[in-house]
Design a protein around this motif. Structure first.
Motif, PDB file in Angstrom:
ATOM      1  N   VAL A  88      -0.593   8.256  -1.664  1.00 54.57           N
ATOM      2  CA  VAL A  88       0.145   8.520  -2.900  1.00 54.57           C
ATOM      3  C   VAL A  88      -0.291   9.872  -3.440  1.00 54.57           C
ATOM      4  CG1 VAL A  88       0.568   7.734  -5.265  1.00 54.57           C
ATOM      5  CG2 VAL A  88       0.324   6.058  -3.420  1.00 54.57           C
ATOM      6  N   VAL A  89       0.664  10.701  -3.812  1.00 53.70           N
ATOM      7  CA  VAL A  89       0.365  12.016  -4.379  1.00 53.70           C
ATOM      8  C   VAL A  89       0.031  11.839  -5.855  1.00 53.70           C
ATOM      9  CG1 VAL A  89       1.265  14.319  -4.866  1.00 53.70           C
ATOM     10  CG2 VAL A  89       1.884  13.157  -2.725  1.00 53.70           C
ATOM     11  N   VAL A  90      -1.179  12.252  -6.225  1.00 57.58           N
ATOM     12  CA  VAL A  90      -1.638  12.167  -7.614  1.00 57.58           C
ATOM     13  C   VAL A  90      -1.925  13.586  -8.070  1.00 57.58           C
ATOM     14  CG1 VAL A  90      -3.353  11.216  -9.190  1.00 57.58           C
ATOM     15  CG2 VAL A  90      -2.706   9.928  -7.152  1.00 57.58           C
ATOM     16  N   GLU A  91      -1.209  14.025  -9.098  1.00 57.60           N
ATOM     17  CA  GLU A  91      -1.414  15.366  -9.644  1.00 57.60           C
ATOM     18  C   GLU A  91      -1.764  15.255 -11.117  1.00 57.60           C
ATOM     19  OE1 GLU A  91       2.146  17.550  -8.886  1.00 57.60           O
ATOM     20  OE2 GLU A  91       1.802  17.625  -6.722  1.00 57.60           O
ATOM     21  N   ARG A  92      -2.976  15.695 -11.460  1.00 49.48           N
ATOM     22  CA  ARG A  92      -3.460  15.646 -12.848  1.00 49.48           C
ATOM     23  C   ARG A  92      -3.340  14.240 -13.435  1.00 49.48           C
ATOM     24  NH1 ARG A  92      -0.379  20.439 -12.877  1.00 49.48           N
ATOM     25  NH2 ARG A  92       1.191  19.337 -14.066  1.00 49.48           N
ATOM     26  N   ALA A 149       0.851  -1.193   0.000  1.00 54.09           N
ATOM     27  CA  ALA A 149       0.000   0.000   0.000  1.00 54.09           C
ATOM     28  C   ALA A 149       0.886   1.241   0.000  1.00 54.09           C
ATOM     29  CB  ALA A 149      -0.910  -0.004   1.215  1.00 54.09           C
ATOM     30  N   GLY A 150       0.495   2.233  -0.783  1.00 52.77           N
ATOM     31  CA  GLY A 150       1.251   3.473  -0.859  1.00 52.77           C
ATOM     32  C   GLY A 150       2.392   3.434  -1.850  1.00 52.77           C
ATOM     33  N   GLN A 151       2.587   2.306  -2.527  1.00 49.43           N
ATOM     34  CA  GLN A 151       3.628   2.192  -3.545  1.00 49.43           C
ATOM     35  C   GLN A 151       2.982   1.850  -4.884  1.00 49.43           C
ATOM     36  OE1 GLN A 151       7.076  -0.149  -2.589  1.00 49.43           O
ATOM     37  NE2 GLN A 151       6.945   0.364  -0.421  1.00 49.43           N
ATOM     38  N   VAL A 152       3.688   2.168  -5.950  1.00 49.76           N
ATOM     39  CA  VAL A 152       3.178   1.892  -7.291  1.00 49.76           C
ATOM     40  C   VAL A 152       4.271   1.250  -8.135  1.00 49.76           C
ATOM     41  CG1 VAL A 152       1.498   3.776  -7.262  1.00 49.76           C
ATOM     42  CG2 VAL A 152       3.801   4.202  -8.127  1.00 49.76           C
ATOM     43  N   MET A 153       3.853   0.589  -9.200  1.00 50.94           N
ATOM     44  CA  MET A 153       4.773   0.014 -10.179  1.00 50.94           C
ATOM     45  C   MET A 153       4.164   0.222 -11.556  1.00 50.94           C
ATOM     46  SD  MET A 153       6.097  -3.588  -8.504  1.00 50.94           S
ATOM     47  CE  MET A 153       7.368  -3.852  -9.732  1.00 50.94           C
ATOM     48  N   GLY A 154       5.004   0.203 -12.571  1.00 50.81           N
ATOM     49  CA  GLY A 154       4.544   0.284 -13.939  1.00 50.81           C
ATOM     50  C   GLY A 154       4.125  -1.086 -14.446  1.00 50.81           C
ATOM     51  N   TYR A 155       3.302  -1.087 -15.500  1.00 46.90           N
ATOM     52  CA  TYR A 155       2.861  -2.355 -16.093  1.00 46.90           C
ATOM     53  C   TYR A 155       4.059  -3.218 -16.499  1.00 46.90           C
ATOM     54  CZ  TYR A 155      -1.826  -0.364 -16.464  1.00 46.90           C
ATOM     55  OH  TYR A 155      -3.048   0.191 -16.193  1.00 46.90           O
ATOM     56  N   GLY A 156       5.053  -2.601 -17.109  1.00 46.38           N
ATOM     57  CA  GLY A 156       6.238  -3.340 -17.545  1.00 46.38           C
ATOM     58  C   GLY A 156       7.044  -3.884 -16.382  1.00 46.38           C
ATOM     59  N   GLN A 157       7.116  -3.120 -15.300  1.00 47.62           N
ATOM     60  CA  GLN A 157       7.832  -3.581 -14.117  1.00 47.62           C
ATOM     61  C   GLN A 157       7.142  -4.802 -13.516  1.00 47.62           C
ATOM     62  OE1 GLN A 157       7.541   0.218 -12.178  1.00 47.62           O
ATOM     63  NE2 GLN A 157       9.757   0.522 -12.276  1.00 47.62           N
ATOM     64  N   VAL A 158       5.824  -4.763 -13.478  1.00 48.35           N
ATOM     65  CA  VAL A 158       5.069  -5.908 -12.960  1.00 48.35           C
ATOM     66  C   VAL A 158       5.334  -7.134 -13.821  1.00 48.35           C
ATOM     67  CG1 VAL A 158       2.744  -6.848 -12.598  1.00 48.35           C
ATOM     68  CG2 VAL A 158       3.283  -4.524 -11.845  1.00 48.35           C
ATOM     69  N   ALA A 159       5.265  -6.949 -15.136  1.00 46.64           N
ATOM     70  CA  ALA A 159       5.498  -8.074 -16.054  1.00 46.64           C
ATOM     71  C   ALA A 159       6.900  -8.644 -15.862  1.00 46.64           C
ATOM     72  CB  ALA A 159       5.293  -7.628 -17.496  1.00 46.64           C
ATOM     73  N   ALA A 160       7.897  -7.764 -15.770  1.00 43.84           N
ATOM     74  CA  ALA A 160       9.282  -8.227 -15.606  1.00 43.84           C
ATOM     75  C   ALA A 160       9.452  -9.000 -14.301  1.00 43.84           C
ATOM     76  CB  ALA A 160      10.238  -7.037 -15.653  1.00 43.84           C
ATOM     77  N   ARG A 161       8.869  -8.497 -13.214  1.00 43.61           N
ATOM     78  CA  ARG A 161       8.983  -9.176 -11.921  1.00 43.61           C
ATOM     79  C   ARG A 161       8.244 -10.512 -11.920  1.00 43.61           C
ATOM     80  NH1 ARG A 161      12.651  -8.881  -8.901  1.00 43.61           N
ATOM     81  NH2 ARG A 161      11.399  -9.206  -7.067  1.00 43.61           N
ATOM     82  N   ALA A 162       7.241 -10.624 -12.802  1.00 43.68           N
ATOM     83  CA  ALA A 162       6.495 -11.884 -12.915  1.00 43.68           C
ATOM     84  C   ALA A 162       7.179 -12.854 -13.868  1.00 43.68           C
ATOM     85  CB  ALA A 162       5.073 -11.594 -13.390  1.00 43.68           C
ATOM     86  N   GLY A 163       8.360 -12.465 -14.380  1.00 48.15           N
ATOM     87  CA  GLY A 163       9.101 -13.336 -15.277  1.00 48.15           C
ATOM     88  C   GLY A 163       8.706 -13.209 -16.729  1.00 48.15           C
ATOM     89  N   LEU A 164       8.032 -12.111 -17.071  1.00 50.53           N
ATOM     90  CA  LEU A 164       7.588 -11.883 -18.444  1.00 50.53           C
ATOM     91  C   LEU A 164       8.057 -10.520 -18.949  1.00 50.53           C
ATOM     92  CD1 LEU A 164       3.963 -13.181 -17.860  1.00 50.53           C
ATOM     93  CD2 LEU A 164       5.747 -14.348 -19.168  1.00 50.53           C
ATOM     94  N   PRO A 165       9.360 -10.313 -19.036  1.00 46.48           N
ATOM     95  CA  PRO A 165       9.858  -9.004 -19.477  1.00 46.48           C
ATOM     96  C   PRO A 165       9.316  -8.650 -20.857  1.00 46.48           C
ATOM     97  CG  PRO A 165      11.607 -10.645 -19.527  1.00 46.48           C
ATOM     98  CD  PRO A 165      10.423 -11.288 -18.864  1.00 46.48           C
TER      99      PRO A 165
END
Length: 100
Positions: A74-78, A7-23
């Motif tokens: 998480v700070v969200v601006e625009r 909670a309070g952290q974010v990742m990019g779609y590509g980062q998630v895929a890479a960490r899941a073994g699917l770069p």
């Protein structure tokens, strides 16, 4: 992998895929999230690589993702979040496995 993002952290779609073994499979991550029907999955913690919310600005999903992120501090601006300067994979490893 998505459930492991704290909670309070974010990742990019590509980062998630890479960490899941699917770069290189960021679009697969997006497709999986787009068909998700599990209300417990923290889908809102996954963003575009540049920190933008991937849904159309002002849409119901865009507003919901913004609200969920803000509720976690998480700070969200625009519709954009400043992506972590640290490698989120290392931060996530520390969260899961503890300090090295």
């Amino acid at each position: 992998m998505i459930r492991a993002i704290p909670a309070g952290q974010v990742m990019g779609y590509g980062q998630v895929a890479a960490r899941a073994g699917l770069p290189g499979r960021a679009r697969l991550t997006a497709r999986v999230l787009g068909t998700n029907d599990d209300p417990q999955l923290p889908w809102h913690r996954v963003l575009r690589a540049d920190g933008r919310i991937a849904m159309p600005e002002g849409s119901r999903g865009w507003r919901e993702q913004s609200q969920r992120l803000r509720a976690e501090g998480v700070v969200v601006e625009r519709g954009r979040v400043r992506m972590p300067a640290l490698d989120p994979a290392k931060a996530l490893d520390a969260e899961i496995w503890g300090p090295r």
